[in-house]
Write a protein that holds these residues in place. Structure first.
Motif, PDB file in Angstrom:
ATOM      1  N   LEU A  17       0.322  -1.487   0.280  1.00 29.40           N
ATOM      2  CA  LEU A  17      -0.261   0.031  -0.206  1.00 29.40           C
ATOM      3  C   LEU A  17       0.731   1.857   0.213  1.00 29.40           C
ATOM      4  O   LEU A  17       0.645   2.222  -0.790  1.00 29.40           O
ATOM      5  CB  LEU A  17      -0.670  -0.121   1.117  1.00 29.40           C
ATOM      6  N   THR A  18       1.420   0.978   0.551  1.00 30.65           N
ATOM      7  CA  THR A  18       2.317   2.758   0.928  1.00 30.65           C
ATOM      8  C   THR A  18       3.410   2.467  -0.385  1.00 30.65           C
ATOM      9  O   THR A  18       3.428   3.855  -0.838  1.00 30.65           O
ATOM     10  CB  THR A  18       3.944   2.232   2.058  1.00 30.65           C
ATOM     11  N   SER A  19       4.081   1.324  -0.722  1.00 33.39           N
ATOM     12  CA  SER A  19       4.191   1.443  -2.234  1.00 33.39           C
ATOM     13  C   SER A  19       3.822   1.833  -3.306  1.00 33.39           C
ATOM     14  O   SER A  19       4.576   2.922  -4.169  1.00 33.39           O
ATOM     15  CB  SER A  19       5.322  -0.057  -2.398  1.00 33.39           C
ATOM     16  N   PHE A  20       2.901   1.361  -3.293  1.00 34.75           N
ATOM     17  CA  PHE A  20       1.674   1.456  -4.381  1.00 34.75           C
ATOM     18  C   PHE A  20       1.421   3.755  -4.122  1.00 34.75           C
ATOM     19  O   PHE A  20       1.631   4.589  -5.327  1.00 34.75           O
ATOM     20  CB  PHE A  20       0.278   1.216  -4.669  1.00 34.75           C
ATOM     21  N   VAL A  21       1.260   3.956  -3.138  1.00 29.76           N
ATOM     22  CA  VAL A  21       0.725   5.493  -3.301  1.00 29.76           C
ATOM     23  C   VAL A  21       1.728   6.105  -3.702  1.00 29.76           C
ATOM     24  O   VAL A  21       2.356   7.384  -3.781  1.00 29.76           O
ATOM     25  CB  VAL A  21       0.733   5.836  -0.960  1.00 29.76           C
ATOM     26  N   GLY A  22       3.333   5.471  -3.249  1.00 34.45           N
ATOM     27  CA  GLY A  22       4.148   6.503  -2.811  1.00 34.45           C
ATOM     28  C   GLY A  22       5.081   6.261  -4.528  1.00 34.45           C
ATOM     29  O   GLY A  22       5.089   7.825  -4.921  1.00 34.45           O
ATOM     30  N   ASN A  23       4.266   5.932  -4.905  1.00 32.03           N
ATOM     31  CA  ASN A  23       4.552   5.316  -6.873  1.00 32.03           C
ATOM     32  C   ASN A  23       4.056   6.252  -7.791  1.00 32.03           C
ATOM     33  O   ASN A  23       4.231   7.071  -9.001  1.00 32.03           O
ATOM     34  CB  ASN A  23       5.024   3.668  -7.861  1.00 32.03           C
ATOM     35  N   LEU A  24       2.989   5.976  -7.133  1.00 28.72           N
ATOM     36  CA  LEU A  24       1.300   7.089  -8.144  1.00 28.72           C
ATOM     37  C   LEU A  24       1.969   8.227  -7.722  1.00 28.72           C
ATOM     38  O   LEU A  24       1.542   8.959  -8.402  1.00 28.72           O
ATOM     39  CB  LEU A  24       0.456   6.345  -7.709  1.00 28.72           C
ATOM     40  N   LEU A  25       2.448   8.981  -6.407  1.00 30.49           N
ATOM     41  CA  LEU A  25       2.747  10.202  -5.848  1.00 30.49           C
ATOM     42  C   LEU A  25       3.772  10.752  -7.222  1.00 30.49           C
ATOM     43  O   LEU A  25       3.504  12.274  -7.549  1.00 30.49           O
ATOM     44  CB  LEU A  25       2.933  10.599  -4.875  1.00 30.49           C
ATOM     45  N   MET A  26       4.848   9.488  -6.799  1.00 28.20           N
ATOM     46  CA  MET A  26       6.125   9.967  -8.241  1.00 28.20           C
ATOM     47  C   MET A  26       5.475  10.446  -9.036  1.00 28.20           C
ATOM     48  O   MET A  26       5.852  10.989 -10.167  1.00 28.20           O
ATOM     49  CB  MET A  26       6.894   8.682  -7.313  1.00 28.20           C
ATOM     50  N   ALA A  27       4.795   9.640  -9.718  1.00 26.10           N
ATOM     51  CA  ALA A  27       4.224   9.680 -11.373  1.00 26.10           C
ATOM     52  C   ALA A  27       3.251  10.857 -11.585  1.00 26.10           C
ATOM     53  O   ALA A  27       3.721  11.903 -12.626  1.00 26.10           O
ATOM     54  CB  ALA A  27       3.366   7.922 -11.788  1.00 26.10           C
ATOM     55  N   PHE A  28       2.463  11.705 -10.571  1.00 23.34           N
ATOM     56  CA  PHE A  28       2.063  12.573 -11.113  1.00 23.34           C
ATOM     57  C   PHE A  28       2.855  13.402 -10.838  1.00 23.34           C
ATOM     58  O   PHE A  28       2.851  14.765 -11.480  1.00 23.34           O
ATOM     59  CB  PHE A  28       1.045  12.357  -9.323  1.00 23.34           C
ATOM     60  N   LEU A  29       3.769  13.956  -9.789  1.00 22.59           N
ATOM     61  CA  LEU A  29       4.982  14.608  -9.505  1.00 22.59           C
ATOM     62  C   LEU A  29       5.850  15.132 -11.090  1.00 22.59           C
ATOM     63  O   LEU A  29       5.736  16.115 -11.368  1.00 22.59           O
ATOM     64  CB  LEU A  29       5.599  14.543  -8.341  1.00 22.59           C
ATOM     65  N   VAL A  30       5.990  13.885 -11.557  1.00 24.82           N
ATOM     66  CA  VAL A  30       6.961  13.989 -13.092  1.00 24.82           C
ATOM     67  C   VAL A  30       5.887  14.558 -14.493  1.00 24.82           C
ATOM     68  O   VAL A  30       6.334  14.753 -15.176  1.00 24.82           O
ATOM     69  CB  VAL A  30       7.272  12.459 -13.070  1.00 24.82           C
ATOM     70  N   LEU A  31       4.672  14.153 -13.750  1.00 24.82           N
ATOM     71  CA  LEU A  31       3.479  14.483 -14.752  1.00 24.82           C
ATOM     72  C   LEU A  31       3.694  15.882 -14.699  1.00 24.82           C
ATOM     73  O   LEU A  31       3.886  16.334 -15.760  1.00 24.82           O
ATOM     74  CB  LEU A  31       2.353  13.762 -14.879  1.00 24.82           C
ATOM     75  N   LYS A  32       3.127  16.462 -14.107  1.00 22.30           N
ATOM     76  CA  LYS A  32       3.272  17.619 -13.694  1.00 22.30           C
ATOM     77  C   LYS A  32       4.812  18.571 -13.572  1.00 22.30           C
ATOM     78  O   LYS A  32       4.521  19.899 -14.556  1.00 22.30           O
ATOM     79  CB  LYS A  32       3.076  18.332 -12.224  1.00 22.30           C
ATOM     80  N   ALA A  33       5.334  18.091 -13.603  1.00 24.69           N
ATOM     81  CA  ALA A  33       7.036  18.502 -13.953  1.00 24.69           C
ATOM     82  C   ALA A  33       6.958  18.757 -15.898  1.00 24.69           C
ATOM     83  O   ALA A  33       7.291  19.584 -16.629  1.00 24.69           O
ATOM     84  CB  ALA A  33       8.451  17.767 -13.608  1.00 24.69           C
ATOM     85  N   VAL A  34       6.958  17.451 -16.458  1.00 28.97           N
ATOM     86  CA  VAL A  34       6.745  17.414 -17.857  1.00 28.97           C
ATOM     87  C   VAL A  34       5.682  18.968 -18.685  1.00 28.97           C
ATOM     88  O   VAL A  34       6.362  19.059 -19.436  1.00 28.97           O
ATOM     89  CB  VAL A  34       6.763  15.799 -17.910  1.00 28.97           C
ATOM     90  N   GLN A  35       5.077  18.848 -17.844  1.00 28.96           N
ATOM     91  CA  GLN A  35       4.033  19.450 -18.150  1.00 28.96           C
ATOM     92  C   GLN A  35       4.024  21.439 -17.922  1.00 28.96           C
ATOM     93  O   GLN A  35       4.231  22.156 -19.261  1.00 28.96           O
ATOM     94  CB  GLN A  35       2.648  19.374 -17.881  1.00 28.96           C
ATOM     95  N   LYS A  36       4.962  21.027 -17.061  1.00 26.20           N
ATOM     96  CA  LYS A  36       5.681  22.343 -16.972  1.00 26.20           C
ATOM     97  C   LYS A  36       6.622  23.176 -17.361  1.00 26.20           C
ATOM     98  O   LYS A  36       6.840  23.972 -18.544  1.00 26.20           O
ATOM     99  CB  LYS A  36       6.087  22.620 -15.441  1.00 26.20           C
ATOM    100  N   GLY A  37       7.544  22.269 -18.289  1.00 22.59           N
ATOM    101  CA  GLY A  37       8.586  22.379 -18.779  1.00 22.59           C
ATOM    102  C   GLY A  37       8.053  22.600 -20.480  1.00 22.59           C
ATOM    103  O   GLY A  37       8.899  23.435 -20.982  1.00 22.59           O
ATOM    104  N   GLN A  38       7.302  22.320 -20.602  1.00 31.59           N
ATOM    105  CA  GLN A  38       7.009  21.712 -22.411  1.00 31.59           C
ATOM    106  C   GLN A  38       5.069  21.845 -22.221  1.00 31.59           C
ATOM    107  O   GLN A  38       3.759  20.920 -22.626  1.00 31.59           O
ATOM    108  CB  GLN A  38       7.088  20.269 -22.855  1.00 31.59           C
ATOM    109  N   HIS A  39       5.068  23.809 -22.950  1.00 25.66           N
ATOM    110  CA  HIS A  39       3.739  23.770 -22.622  1.00 25.66           C
ATOM    111  C   HIS A  39       2.506  23.039 -23.756  1.00 25.66           C
ATOM    112  O   HIS A  39       2.056  23.315 -23.876  1.00 25.66           O
ATOM    113  CB  HIS A  39       3.866  25.527 -23.048  1.00 25.66           C
ATOM    114  N   SER A  40       3.438  22.917 -24.771  1.00 25.58           N
ATOM    115  CA  SER A  40       2.883  22.508 -26.303  1.00 25.58           C
ATOM    116  C   SER A  40       2.456  20.965 -26.087  1.00 25.58           C
ATOM    117  O   SER A  40       1.895  19.912 -26.319  1.00 25.58           O
ATOM    118  CB  SER A  40       4.165  22.163 -27.347  1.00 25.58           C
TER     119      SER A  40
END
Length: 476
Positions: A17-40
């Motif tokens: 449970l802890t690992s799944f929540v951690g991985n999901l949060l990590m994926a979300f943060l990576v996604l936000k970082a990608v969206q912020k760096g590439q506006h297209s």
């Protein structure tokens, strides 16, 4: 499913449970970082289902790895726990072997060393316990250990023999074994005073009484614990020797005082005027002469027994002597006694017999035995001396047909000053009572042994056995 497996499953579920929540949060943060760096970059282009699937896949891999590590760790813990349990039980445990890069390697090596050290200590303690048990069991001193509850914890064979007990192996009240009131009182006194005590105790037992020196020791231990140790020393022989010495002094004083008193009394009577009466003068002088001879004989016997006891076997003058000639010389010296008691002495020792011995001590032995045979005889009696030999030994046999010795008196005849009864009850034959003790001491000095065969009213036979080749420590 046992408790360990349940704990492992719970820990795995919590990790998943802890690992799944951690991985999901990590994926979300990576996604936000990608969206912020590439506006297209359009969010519609992202496959959220695929992202979720990847998260689950990564989590599954982590869970598998975690479960595997957890299982290996648990197996090692189980092995270590099992080994420690065996060590606690004192059982021999096998060594646990792990590769050096294993995280449990150092801990395992430490447990292995503890097990080896513990086994070594147990081995040493077992050996020490066996040695102590062997020492206690073979001690000539009785050892009895009583705990603070007054229960017997240990009793060695010497104690069982001295007290003639049949002691139970399990702890039990010491009063079931100790029947002697004075020994019980000594033990109770130690319990009450918490101090050591000792005393001499006479034990009534079969076949003969024992004299023991009882020492009761208070042994304090830790945490208000204590025990009482009873030590029993058999001093029967020493006590007997001491009593014999006291009796020797008492009897010697009495035997010396009697002739001295007679000599002094009759001499004083003569000096006060009795010397003027010829009849009284002859009578009193005869008595003085008789008592003087008795005094001289007693003094010679005391000196003889003292000399035989102090003789060093190495100082004996061992020579080859004619046994028949030696015996005849002593017989000739007793001629007056033979005439007085009307006893015949026959020397049946072959003329050609030669023996290795100290002629002076053997002569004294023969003189005392023949003199006793004459004194403890009846008119027309006879005493005979004969010789026998075996491969390694020779025997001198002195027999008489005199009054004999009662069975109950025979063990005592070699005690100093002991004299057997005559024909009438309570009557004693005159003598110092030192003849046979001198014989016994002299025979011992010459490496031999003496045996007595006697029957009341029929006579006595003394059998003296000596080695043909004399040695200071001759054994039979």
């Amino acid at each position: 499913m046992n408790s360990i497996q349940k704990r492992m499953l719970n820990r795995t579920l919590r990790f998943s449970l802890t690992s799944f929540v951690g991985n999901l949060l990590m994926a979300f943060l990576v996604l936000k970082a990608v969206q912020k760096g590439q506006h297209s970059f359009s969010t519609q282009e992202i496959n959220y289902i695929l992202l979720f699937a990847i998260t689950i896949f990564v989590t599954a891999i982590e869970v598998v790895v975690y479960w595997s590590n957890l299982r290996q760790s648990q197996l090692r813990q189980d092995a270590l726990n099992e080994k420690l349990q065996e060590v606690l039980k004192g059982e021999k445990a096998s060594q646990i072997l792990l590769p050096k890069d294993d995280p449990f390697y150092e801990l395992t090596m430490t447990v292995n060393k503890i097990e080896s050290h513990d086994r070594h200590q147990i081995h040493n303690l077992t050996n020490q316990g066996n040695e102590l048990k062997a020492i206690v069991n073979n001690l000539p001193v009785g050892v009895l250990v009583i705990n603070r509850h007054r229960e017997v914890q240990l009793a060695n064979p010497a104690t069982i023999d001295l007290l003639q007990l049949q002691i139970q192996k399990d702890p039990h009240p010491y009063t079931l074994d100790i029947k002697q009131d004075d020994l019980r009182a000594l033990i109770e006194r130690t319990f009450e005073t918490k101090r050591d005590h000792h005393r001499t105790i006479h034990l009534k037992r079969e076949p003969s009484e024992k004299v023991i020196e009882a020492t009761v020791v208070y042994n304090k231990q830790v945490h208000h614990r204590y025990e009482v140790i009873v030590l029993l020393y058999d001093i029967t022989e020493a006590w007997t020797v001491e009593q014999m010495q006291l009796n020797f002094v008492s009897n010697a004083s009495h035997e010396l005082r009697t002739p001295i008193t007679a000599i002094s009394g009759f001499a004083e009577t003569l000096m006060n005027g009795a010397k003027n009466d010829p009849d009284k003068l002859d009578e009193f002088l005869a008595i003085i002469q008789k008592e003087s001879r008795k005094l001289v004989r007693l003094t010679e016997d005391i000196l003889s027994i003292s000399r035989t006891q102090s003789d060093d076997p190495q100082s004996l003058e061992i020579t080859e002597s004619s046994l028949a000639d030696l015996a005849q010389e002593e017989i000739n010296l007793l001629h007056s006694g033979m005439q007085l008691h009307q006893v015949e002495v026959v020397n049946d020792i072959p003329k050609n017999v030669k023996v290795q011995t100290d002629a002076q001590q053997l002569g004294q032995i023969i003189k005392n035995l023949v003199a006793n045979g004459i004194r403890y005889n009846r008119p027309s009696g006879h005493v005979s001396l004969s010789y026998q030999e075996t491969t390694n030994r020779w025997q001198l046999i002195v027999s008489d047909n005199g009054i004999g010795i009662a069975t109950e008196e025979q063990p005592k005849v070699f005690e100093r000053f002991y004299r057997v009864s005559a024909n009438k009850p309570g009557e004693l034959v005159s003598g110092t009572g030192l003849g046979l003790p001198i014989v016994a001491e002299s025979v011992k000095n010459l490496g031999g042994e003496v045996r007595l065969k006697s029957e009341l009213g029929k006579g006595s036979t003394f059998i003296l056995t000596f080695p043909k080749q004399w040695r200071p420590s001759a054994e039979y």
